[in-house]
Design a protein around this motif. Structure first.
Motif, PDB file in Angstrom:
ATOM      1  N   ALA A  63      -6.734   5.144   1.879  1.00  0.00           N
ATOM      2  CA  ALA A  63      -7.572   5.494   0.994  1.00  0.00           C
ATOM      3  C   ALA A  63      -8.303   4.247   0.595  1.00  0.00           C
ATOM      4  O   ALA A  63      -9.318   4.271   0.110  1.00  0.00           O
ATOM      5  N   ALA A  64      -7.825   2.963   0.412  1.00  0.00           N
ATOM      6  CA  ALA A  64      -8.146   1.884  -0.176  1.00  0.00           C
ATOM      7  C   ALA A  64      -9.099   0.986   0.902  1.00  0.00           C
ATOM      8  O   ALA A  64     -10.001   0.311   0.658  1.00  0.00           O
ATOM      9  N   LEU A  65      -8.532   0.850   2.217  1.00  0.00           N
ATOM     10  CA  LEU A  65      -9.218   0.286   3.056  1.00  0.00           C
ATOM     11  C   LEU A  65     -10.776   0.268   3.299  1.00  0.00           C
ATOM     12  O   LEU A  65     -11.560  -0.529   3.555  1.00  0.00           O
ATOM     13  N   PRO A  66     -11.438   1.633   3.121  1.00  0.00           N
ATOM     14  CA  PRO A  66     -12.899   1.640   3.263  1.00  0.00           C
ATOM     15  C   PRO A  66     -13.431   0.522   2.200  1.00  0.00           C
ATOM     16  O   PRO A  66     -14.670   0.279   2.376  1.00  0.00           O
ATOM     17  N   HIS A  67     -12.725   0.239   1.119  1.00  0.00           N
ATOM     18  CA  HIS A  67     -13.556  -0.520   0.158  1.00  0.00           C
ATOM     19  C   HIS A  67     -13.167  -1.897   0.222  1.00  0.00           C
ATOM     20  O   HIS A  67     -13.076  -2.879  -0.820  1.00  0.00           O
ATOM     21  N   VAL A  68     -12.236  -2.418   1.282  1.00  0.00           N
ATOM     22  CA  VAL A  68     -11.634  -3.602   1.111  1.00  0.00           C
ATOM     23  C   VAL A  68     -12.647  -4.659   2.056  1.00  0.00           C
ATOM     24  O   VAL A  68     -12.879  -4.008   3.207  1.00  0.00           O
ATOM     25  N   ASP A  69     -12.962  -5.641   1.732  1.00  0.00           N
ATOM     26  CA  ASP A  69     -13.715  -6.680   2.622  1.00  0.00           C
ATOM     27  C   ASP A  69     -13.004  -7.678   3.383  1.00  0.00           C
ATOM     28  O   ASP A  69     -13.433  -7.712   4.628  1.00  0.00           O
ATOM     29  N   LEU A  70     -11.592  -7.736   3.162  1.00  0.00           N
ATOM     30  CA  LEU A  70     -10.874  -8.545   3.918  1.00  0.00           C
ATOM     31  C   LEU A  70      -9.589  -7.916   3.934  1.00  0.00           C
ATOM     32  O   LEU A  70      -9.074  -7.941   2.781  1.00  0.00           O
ATOM     33  N   TYR A  71      -8.985  -7.674   4.909  1.00  0.00           N
ATOM     34  CA  TYR A  71      -7.486  -6.998   5.161  1.00  0.00           C
ATOM     35  C   TYR A  71      -6.707  -7.867   5.856  1.00  0.00           C
ATOM     36  O   TYR A  71      -7.295  -8.123   7.093  1.00  0.00           O
ATOM     37  N   ALA A  72      -5.660  -8.593   5.540  1.00  0.00           N
ATOM     38  CA  ALA A  72      -5.098  -9.772   6.092  1.00  0.00           C
ATOM     39  C   ALA A  72      -3.597  -9.663   6.042  1.00  0.00           C
ATOM     40  O   ALA A  72      -3.116  -9.188   4.889  1.00  0.00           O
ATOM     41  N   PRO A  73      -2.833 -10.259   6.728  1.00  0.00           N
ATOM     42  CA  PRO A  73      -1.291 -10.169   6.511  1.00  0.00           C
ATOM     43  C   PRO A  73      -1.115 -11.275   5.717  1.00  0.00           C
ATOM     44  O   PRO A  73      -1.850 -12.180   5.515  1.00  0.00           O
ATOM     45  N   ALA A  74      -0.041 -11.288   4.897  1.00  0.00           N
ATOM     46  CA  ALA A  74       0.273 -12.438   4.171  1.00  0.00           C
ATOM     47  C   ALA A  74       1.687 -12.415   4.153  1.00  0.00           C
ATOM     48  O   ALA A  74       2.365 -12.437   3.066  1.00  0.00           O
ATOM     49  N   GLY A 106       0.692  -1.167   0.027  1.00  0.00           N
ATOM     50  CA  GLY A 106      -0.132  -0.056   0.043  1.00  0.00           C
ATOM     51  C   GLY A 106       0.561   1.394  -0.042  1.00  0.00           C
ATOM     52  O   GLY A 106       0.213   2.524   0.237  1.00  0.00           O
ATOM     53  N   TYR A 107       2.047   1.178  -0.389  1.00  0.00           N
ATOM     54  CA  TYR A 107       2.733   2.532  -0.444  1.00  0.00           C
ATOM     55  C   TYR A 107       2.623   3.171  -1.656  1.00  0.00           C
ATOM     56  O   TYR A 107       3.466   2.576  -2.661  1.00  0.00           O
ATOM     57  N   GLU A 108       1.871   3.972  -1.923  1.00  0.00           N
ATOM     58  CA  GLU A 108       1.435   4.649  -3.142  1.00  0.00           C
ATOM     59  C   GLU A 108       2.196   5.671  -3.268  1.00  0.00           C
ATOM     60  O   GLU A 108       2.257   6.759  -2.399  1.00  0.00           O
ATOM     61  N   GLU A 162      -0.363   3.223   7.939  1.00  0.00           N
ATOM     62  CA  GLU A 162      -0.539   4.773   7.880  1.00  0.00           C
ATOM     63  C   GLU A 162      -0.262   5.159   6.529  1.00  0.00           C
ATOM     64  O   GLU A 162      -0.488   6.046   6.269  1.00  0.00           O
ATOM     65  N   ALA A 163       0.120   4.261   5.626  1.00  0.00           N
ATOM     66  CA  ALA A 163       0.433   4.763   4.281  1.00  0.00           C
ATOM     67  C   ALA A 163      -0.607   5.505   3.777  1.00  0.00           C
ATOM     68  O   ALA A 163      -1.845   4.801   3.676  1.00  0.00           O
ATOM     69  N   ARG A 164      -0.640   6.455   3.067  1.00  0.00           N
ATOM     70  CA  ARG A 164      -1.830   7.123   2.366  1.00  0.00           C
ATOM     71  C   ARG A 164      -2.579   6.021   1.498  1.00  0.00           C
ATOM     72  O   ARG A 164      -3.846   6.163   1.445  1.00  0.00           O
ATOM     73  N   GLY A 165      -2.013   5.294   0.850  1.00  0.00           N
ATOM     74  CA  GLY A 165      -2.596   4.266  -0.156  1.00  0.00           C
ATOM     75  C   GLY A 165      -3.511   3.682   0.296  1.00  0.00           C
ATOM     76  O   GLY A 165      -4.645   3.196   0.158  1.00  0.00           O
ATOM     77  N   ILE A 166      -2.717   2.623   1.629  1.00  0.00           N
ATOM     78  CA  ILE A 166      -3.722   1.996   2.402  1.00  0.00           C
ATOM     79  C   ILE A 166      -4.984   2.453   3.056  1.00  0.00           C
ATOM     80  O   ILE A 166      -6.003   1.815   2.883  1.00  0.00           O
ATOM     81  N   ASN A 204      -1.495  -7.726   2.874  1.00  0.00           N
ATOM     82  CA  ASN A 204      -0.452  -6.760   3.405  1.00  0.00           C
ATOM     83  C   ASN A 204       0.683  -7.483   3.999  1.00  0.00           C
ATOM     84  O   ASN A 204       0.563  -7.837   5.083  1.00  0.00           O
ATOM     85  N   PRO A 205       1.647  -7.692   3.554  1.00  0.00           N
ATOM     86  CA  PRO A 205       2.795  -8.587   4.295  1.00  0.00           C
ATOM     87  C   PRO A 205       3.137  -7.984   5.378  1.00  0.00           C
ATOM     88  O   PRO A 205       3.604  -8.503   6.359  1.00  0.00           O
ATOM     89  N   MET A 206       3.279  -6.562   5.454  1.00  0.00           N
ATOM     90  CA  MET A 206       3.648  -5.726   6.683  1.00  0.00           C
ATOM     91  C   MET A 206       2.829  -5.743   7.855  1.00  0.00           C
ATOM     92  O   MET A 206       3.348  -5.503   8.997  1.00  0.00           O
ATOM     93  N   MET A 207       1.778  -6.110   7.426  1.00  0.00           N
ATOM     94  CA  MET A 207       0.673  -6.185   8.679  1.00  0.00           C
ATOM     95  C   MET A 207       1.002  -6.822   9.864  1.00  0.00           C
ATOM     96  O   MET A 207       1.043  -6.564  11.028  1.00  0.00           O
ATOM     97  N   ALA A 208       1.693  -8.123   9.511  1.00  0.00           N
ATOM     98  CA  ALA A 208       2.365  -8.637  10.643  1.00  0.00           C
ATOM     99  C   ALA A 208       3.422  -8.403  11.408  1.00  0.00           C
ATOM    100  O   ALA A 208       3.678  -8.921  12.507  1.00  0.00           O
ATOM    101  N   TRP A 209       3.975  -7.118  10.899  1.00  0.00           N
ATOM    102  CA  TRP A 209       5.209  -6.585  11.476  1.00  0.00           C
ATOM    103  C   TRP A 209       4.745  -5.906  12.808  1.00  0.00           C
ATOM    104  O   TRP A 209       3.880  -5.308  13.059  1.00  0.00           O
TER     105      TRP A 209
END
Lengths: 288, 402
Positions: free
Chosen positions: B375-386, B331-333, B369-373, B358-363
């Motif tokens: 902006a995108a999160l409101p439209h995401v059904d599942l946000y998960a680490p990978a 999500g680093y836009e 915090e990234a602007r991209g993420i 988002n692989p960073m999520m598990a860190w």
């Protein structure tokens, strides 16, 4: 068998303005006995190729429109159930009734079966094959390689003639490699200005050569704008017909009419909003 | 398919001179190397054409061969250049040719994975690699089901960044591919939901009721097959994701391999359609092709613009109502975050689910915090680490419910 140049002339005579490649493809269809797969954006005139081909061969056009869930009963054959039921009721108690109701008399031909049972080879257009599902595609592949149909109640029905097969695809689903390799491939692109001018001249009564050229150039400009729905050849012809109907002979003389009639080309609200009068002016500026 | 040039039994080729047939065979090889699927039947037809007068007219021969050998738009576009270069000796602009090699040998993303891990001073020391009895941890079936604490099990928890030695990387790849395969099987098996009583099968009903004098007493129903779930994967191949790219490529390759309906795209500053490359049976070859496509990364990530391209040019073709879009990105836009939000909203209207991995999520201590993420999160059904096999595996039940 017609040669390439002969085919090109026949296509032109039938009102289809083809590029040289297409005439080659059609002559190869006969030489190699392979179906022709046409791919391209919606509105570039893929279906028209099949219609023109039927005119070239002076034969019937049989069309199978594909859709999701299309199955053999809609594409190949179906039994006439009402008549069968009536016959069974009428001959109640007859031993041989089962053989009778599953005979040719009660068989309804669908496009694929019709295409292999004509005395003169027809053009079989399988339109938008990408909309059908994988199973149907596999079944079709079998038919296109064997040209015979097995009907459990009747046995195998071989082809009387081998049809000229044209398949079209808009790429809504990736087709199997097996089908692609069975076919000759031809990519139908939007026509260039020269070809589109000739198409307008051939199809729109009353369009002068200079106006046709202006329209083709204008449409080329519109296609380069970032639109959601890029206008196809059918839209160009609609627009040309509208302009001719409104007695426009030169686009520069009637910029307002040009802008208002662009509804013939622009089919979504966003696209309509994007092409403002200023954009129309800019595009007109590029049209000599 | 074997090459058809010198094989006997070629009636048509007998008519063509030996020299020309050898040249034709070489041309078929060139086409195969360029990714064309050319089989025996095409070779025979090509020979037929050359013996029926086409050989004398290069322009005509080119048009004929183009129709015969092309199977898709990409073939169509590059054919003329290949033909001219081969038959007419014209210079052709260099194009990426895939060279079959050992997986990872020439794979920049793999290399960067290893380099990055080495730089990190990873805490997985080489001491772990003693040739001991737990070597060969390859489970033959469901991954991670072996007895005892095998390395594969340990591997499940390890963040992909921390894989240091080539063996482990290879294992992670294997495991990812196996996991994808297992996921694929289960998902597609679920796709055939039986809904009895959807429609009458008149033909079978008539057959069955002839003994009742044609009165349809026992009815035969048709079973409708549900549309299979279609998975569309958009993988971020930018520099910030380089430590994860190769494992995900492998995972996606596994998913696409025979999954009935799946499409894959790579994006960094541009969007690239990679399903065709991914469908290479040989994973090593597929990864080679992809790593060539992934080049150009490093100039930031324009997720918004890439999504815009996707929505405009590809969405209509690859998305239907049972599509799940899986975006793998940190999500680093570097482009316009507002555009990303708009395009995500447009995409969300089209498909059934959007899963953002988002692989960073598990860190530890990571917040989106990234602007991209944001902006995108409101439209995401599942946000998960990978970031590990474990987290990939956790996705399966979710996808199976779609």
């Amino acid at each position: 068998m017609k040669g390439r140049d002969e085919i090109a002339q026949a296509l032109a005579a039938s009102g289809y303005i083809a590029d040289a490649d297409l005439a080659t493809a059609i002559s190869l269809m006969q030489l190699l006995r392979r179906p022709l797969l046409l791919e391209g954006e919606a509105g570039v005139g893929k279906t028209e190729v099949a219609k023109a081909l039927a005119k070239v061969h002076v034969t019937e056009l049989i069309r199978l429109q594909c859709y999701e869930g299309l199955d053999q009963s809609a594409a190949l054959y179906e039994w006439n159930y009402q008549r069968q039921l009536l016959a069974i009721q009428a001959h109640r108690g007859t031993d041989s009734i089962e053989d009778q109701v599953f005979s040719e008399k009660y068989l309804l031909e669908r496009p694929l079966l019709a295409a292999i049972r004509r005395a003169q080879a027809p053009v079989l257009l399988i339109d938008e094959i990408d909309r059908a599902d994988d199973e149907f595609e596999a079944f079709l592949l079998e038919l296109l390689s064997d040209f015979q149909v097995s009907i459990p109640e009747l046995g195998t029905i071989p082809a009387i003639t081998i049809p000229h097969v044209v398949l079209t695809s808009n790429g809504t689903r990736e087709l199997s490699d097996a089908l692609r390799r069975r076919c000759l491939y031809h990519y139908v692109d939007y026509p260039d200005v020269d070809r589109e001018t000739r198409i307008i001249l051939a199809r729109v009564m009353g369009a002068s050569p200079s106006l046709s050229l202006q329209i083709a150039r204008m449409v080329e400009g519109v296609r380069k704008e970032e639109l959601r729905k890029v206008p196809g050849v059918a839209e160009t012809l609609d627009w040309a017909a509208a302009l001719v109907g409104l007695d426009v002979t030169n686009l520069h003389d009637a910029p307002e009419t040009v802008h208002e009639t662009l509804v013939c080309l622009l089919k979504t609200h966003e696209d309509r909003a994007r092409v403002t009068p200023e954009v129309t002016q800019r595009l007109l500026g590029k049209v000599a | 398919m074997s090459c058809c040039g010198s094989s006997p039994g070629y009636d048509d080729l007998n008519e063509v001179s030996r020299l020309v047939s050898a040249k034709l065979a070489a041309f078929l090889r060139t086409l195969r190397e360029a990714g064309f699927r050319v089989g025996l039947a095409e070779g025979q037809d090509a020979a037929t054409l050359m013996s029926s007068g086409y050989a004398a007219r290069p322009g005509l021969l080119r048009a004929a061969f183009k129709h015969l050998f092309s199977a898709r738009k990409s073939d169509w576009d590059k054919f003329d250049g290949l033909f001219d270069a081969f038959w007419l000796g014209k210079r052709v602009r260099s194009r990426s040719r895939t060279i079959g090699s050992a997986p990872g040998a020439s794979n920049p993303s793999l290399k960067s994975l290893q380099d990055a891990a080495a730089e990190q001073g990873s805490n997985q020391s080489a001491v772990d690699q003693l040739p001991s009895s737990d070597d060969a941890p390859e489970g033959r079936s469901g991954e991670g089901r072996m007895e005892g604490a095998s390395r594969a099990d340990n591997l499940a928890e390890v963040d992909f960044r921390k894989l240091s030695d080539p063996d482990q990387v290879a294992q992670a790849h294997e495991a990812a591919a196996r996991l994808a395969k297992a996921m694929r099987t289960r998902l597609t098996r679920r796709d055939f939901a039986r809904r009895r009583g959807y429609r009458l099968d008149l033909r079978r009903t008539i057959h069955r009721n002839i003994s009742h004098g044609g009165v349809p007493i026992s009815l035969v129903k048709r079973q409708r097959k549900d549309k299979p779930l279609r998975l569309v994967v958009l993988l971020d191949a930018s520099g910030s994701m380089s430590m994860y790219t190769s494992v995900f490529l492998r995972f996606i390759h596994g998913v696409l391999d025979q999954f009935r309906e799946a499409e894959a795209f790579l994006f960094h500053t541009r969007l690239a359609y990679v399903s065709d490359a991914m469908k290479e049976k040989d994973a090593g070859r597929a990864l080679d092709r992809l790593s060539i496509m992934a080049q150009g990364a490093g100039g930031g990530t324009r997720i918004g613009e890439c999504l815009q391209t996707f929505n405009r040019w590809h969405a209509a073709r690859v998305i239907h109502s049972r599509s799940c879009v899986m975006i793998v990105s940190d999500g680093y836009e570097t482009g316009d975050a507002a555009l990303l939000g708009r395009e995500m909203a447009a995409l969300h209207r089209r498909c059934r689910r959007i899963v953002w991995l988002n692989p960073m999520m598990a860190w530890e201590g990571y917040t989106p915090e990234a602007r991209g993420i944001r902006a995108a999160l409101p439209h995401v059904d599942l946000y998960a680490p990978a970031n590990s096999l474990q987290s990939l595996r956790a996705l399966e039940p979710y996808l199976a419910k779609l």
